[in-house]
Design a protein around this motif. Sequence first.
Motif, PDB file in Angstrom:
ATOM      1  N   TYR A 106      10.669   6.531 -11.409  1.00 11.31           N
ATOM      2  CA  TYR A 106       9.774   6.615 -10.260  1.00 11.31           C
ATOM      3  C   TYR A 106       8.432   7.231 -10.643  1.00 11.31           C
ATOM      4  N   HIS A 107       7.364   6.563 -10.239  1.00 11.49           N
ATOM      5  CA  HIS A 107       6.008   7.078 -10.347  1.00 11.49           C
ATOM      6  C   HIS A 107       5.297   6.725  -9.040  1.00 11.49           C
ATOM      7  N   PRO A 108       4.720   7.689  -8.326  1.00 15.70           N
ATOM      8  CA  PRO A 108       4.087   7.414  -7.031  1.00 15.70           C
ATOM      9  C   PRO A 108       3.037   6.300  -7.081  1.00 15.70           C
ATOM     10  N   GLU A 109       2.339   6.168  -8.199  1.00 16.89           N
ATOM     11  CA  GLU A 109       1.274   5.165  -8.281  1.00 16.89           C
ATOM     12  C   GLU A 109       1.798   3.729  -8.333  1.00 16.89           C
ATOM     13  N   TYR A 110       3.111   3.522  -8.452  1.00 11.77           N
ATOM     14  CA  TYR A 110       3.678   2.174  -8.479  1.00 11.77           C
ATOM     15  C   TYR A 110       3.793   1.559  -7.088  1.00 11.77           C
TER      16      TYR A 110
END
Length: 72
Positions: free
Chosen positions: A42-46
């Motif tokens: 998980y990465h918020p920018e995705y």
Amino acid sequence: MYESKPATEVAPECRLCMDELPPSGQHVWLITKWGNGFRGLYHPEYGIVAWAPLPALTKEQKKRLREAGYEF
């Protein structure tokens, strides 16, 4: 590079990120706001809106596979 063990469940269900964020550093199934799904971290920018643990075999399934000659 060290890779952490993925989060798994026998019957995974999707969870909304607004209710519960995915575990940090673990591979899970991720769903973007555009409807694309993929395995990853998980990465918020995705643009992730939902996630689910990866599916896992039950103990009984693993036992049957070992008896049939498969190894884990």
